[in-house]
Design an enzyme around this catalytic site. Structure first.
Site: not given
Lengths: 299, 299
Positions: B82, B162
Site C-alpha cells: 500500500h 514540522g
C-alpha cells in the site's frame, strides 16, 4: 443496564397552544425524562407527544400529563378530523432498550388503573388487551367520543378500569403496549376525501390490504388536499415502502398523484433503512453497516 | 447534544501484532472512546483503526497512538504493497454527530501541530488542506516515503507543520478532515465492461457528472455481470439516490438493467435516510425523528 421505554400519548388538543404547553409541562417537570418530539395538528386538533425514560419515569409522566389534559380539555366541545374518544385519547407504551413488552403491559395497567380512578373509562389495547376484540385500537375507538355514551353500556364494552359510564368532559382513554409504530401519511393532489378514503380502505388490513397497516382518508383543509393517514403497526412485516407503493398504485385508478408524505414523530431507523434498501435494490445489507448502530452497540 | 467525531488513523505496521497492540492500547486507555474496528493487512503491512468519540477524545487518541507509532515503527525498514509515507501514514477526522467539518479541520490542525513538534513533517489534506493541490491525499503521498527525501525540499511541498526535512524513522504524516465517504456499487445485467465504463465516465465528476462522485466500470467475473463502482465523497451534496438514478438513466441507453447494488463497509445513517426521504417524497423530515439519533444525542 438502563431500562428505556417509550410512551407516545395523544391529546385531543391541537389548536390552543397554551393548553398544549401546560400538558407538556407536566412531562418536563419529571427529571431524567427525554421529550423526543411533540407536534400539534390543527386539522386533527390533536397533539402527539413522544417521550423516553425509565418505566417509572414514563409511568409518572403519562399519569401527570393525562391528569392535566382531563383538567384542561373539554371533549364535549372538541372537533377534529382525527378519530378520538378522550381528552387523553390513547397512551401506548413501547420497549426501547432492556425492557420487554410484558413490562410495558405492566406499566399500561398501572396507568390505566390510575386514570380509571378519576372516573374516566379506560380500555387496555394491543398487547395489553384483556380480550381479543380490544387489541385493535380502531375497534376500541369505533363510535368515537359521541358514540361512546351508548357503546359503553354494552357488556362487551365494559371498561377495564373506571366506571361503565362515559365521562362527558374527559371522554374515554385507551392505554396499551405495543411494538414500535410508524405513523406515516401520504398526501394526494385531490381535494376529494372520498378518493383518499377509498384508497385507505383498499390498502388496509381490514379491507384486504396489508396485514399490519391501518389507514383512513382525511381532508387537509389548509392545503385543499387529502391524505391517506396510516399507522404501520409492524413495519418489519408490512413495510413503509409497501404502503407507499400500494397507495400510489391505488391512486392511479383515480388519476390522482402523491404529492408528498409525512413521517410523524420518532421512528426506529430500521423502518426507513428498509426503504432505502428496497429502492436501491441493495444486496446483502446489514443494519450493522450503519455507523450509529455500531456506536450504540459498542457503548 | 453530544458531539461525536470519527477518526481512522492508518499505521504502517500490519505484521507485528505486538507493535499493533501497543499502538491500539494508547487508544484503549482513553475513557469514553469507542473502537469500532481495527484490522491489519500483512500484504499492505498496514493497520487501519476506526474510532469514535468526542472531539477532545479523538484528538488525544490520535496524538497518543501516533506518538507510540513513531516510537515503535521504523519507516526506513518498512515494506508493503500500500502507498505510504509515514509510521502514522494518514489521520482523517470525520463528523459523525453534531459536529461540523470546520470542527474536524480544527482538530486536524491541532493534531498536525503536535506531530510536527516531534520533528515529523505533517501535511494537511482534504478539507483541512492549506492549498488546493494538497486536497487530494494521492497527490500529497505521491513519491511515497522513499521519494519524500527529495520532494520535501521543493517549496510547494514545504510541510504545514514540522521541519522541511524528512524524518528517517517516522517518515511524514498526512492529517485531514473530510465528510464520510460512501462506497456504493451498482450491478448491471450486462457482461460488457465497456458499457459499465461508459456509464461510470458519464456519471462521475471528471466526465461532467455529479460533483462528488468518483466512478469506474468493473467486470464481475463470477456473476458474468459488470459493476459501476463508486466513491461518493460528499453524500450530502451528491446523494446516493442521485448516483443510483443517474446510473439507471445511462444504462437505459444500452438496454441494460440494474440488478442490484452494494453498500460497502460502514456508512452514516443519514446517507441512506436521504434515500428514503427522496423516494417516499417525505415533507419536512428531520434526522432528529430517528430514535437512535435522539438516543445518541442524549447519552
Amino acid at each position: 443496564m438502563k431500562k428505556l421505554m417509550e410512551c407516545v400519548p395523544n391529546f385531543s388538543e391541537g389548536r390552543n397552544e397554551v393548553i398544549v404547553e401546560q400538558i407538556i409541562d407536566e412531562v418536563r417537570k419529571i427529571e431524567g425524562i427525554t421529550i423526543l418530539d411533540y407536534s400539534s395538528d390543527k386539522d386533527h386538533n390533536r397533539t402527539v407527544l413522544t417521550m423516553i425514560g425509565s418505566p417509572e419515569q414514563v409511568r409518572e409522566a403519562a399519569i401527570n400529563s393525562a391528569r392535566k389534559a382531563a383538567e384542561l380539555i373539554d371533549m364535549s366541545k372538541h372537533e377534529g378530523a382525527h378519530p378520538r374518544m378522550g381528552a387523553t385519547d390513547v397512551i401506548p407504551f413501547t420497549p426501547v432498550s432492556n425492557v420487554t413488552i410484558a413490562e410495558c403491559v405492566d406499566v399500561a395497567k398501572e396507568v390505566g388503573a390510575e386514570i380509571g380512578s378519576w372516573g374516566i373509562p379506560v380500555y387496555l389495547y394491543e398487547d395489553a388487551a384483556t380480550t381479543p376484540d380490544r387489541r385493535n385500537l380502531a375497534d376500541v375507538r369505533k363510535g368515537q367520543y359521541e358514540g361512546f355514551f351508548e357503546k359503553i353500556k354494552k357488556e362487551e364494552w365494559k371498561p377495564d378500569f373506571g366506571p361503565q359510564e362515559m365521562n362527558v368532559k374527559g371522554g374515554a382513554t385507551a392505554v396499551g403496549a405495543r411494538v414500535p409504530l410508524v405513523a406515516f401519511n401520504i398526501n394526494l393532489d385531490t381535494p376529494d376525501v372520498e378518493i383518499a378514503s377509498k384508497i385507505a380502505k383498499k390498502i388496509r388490513h381490514i379491507g384486504g390490504g396489508l396485514r399490519y397497516v391501518k389507514a383512513i382518508g382525511l381532508k387537509l383543509e389548509e392545503r385543499n388536499q387529502t391524505q391517506v393517514s396510516m399507522n404501520l403497526v409492524n413495519y418489519e412485516k408490512s413495510a413503509v415502502y409497501q404502503a407507499f407503493e400500494m397507495v400510489k398504485m391505488e391512486a392511479r385508478r383515480y388519476g390522482v398523484n402523491v404529492v408528498g408524505s409525512e413521517v410523524i414523530g420518532t421512528v426506529p431507523m430500521k423502518s426507513l433503512l428498509d426503504v432505502a434498501e428496497y429502492y436501491l435494490q441493495i444486496e446483502n445489507f446489514s443494519i450493522d453497516q450503519i455507523l450509529e448502530k455500531r456506536l450504540l452497540d459498542e457503548q
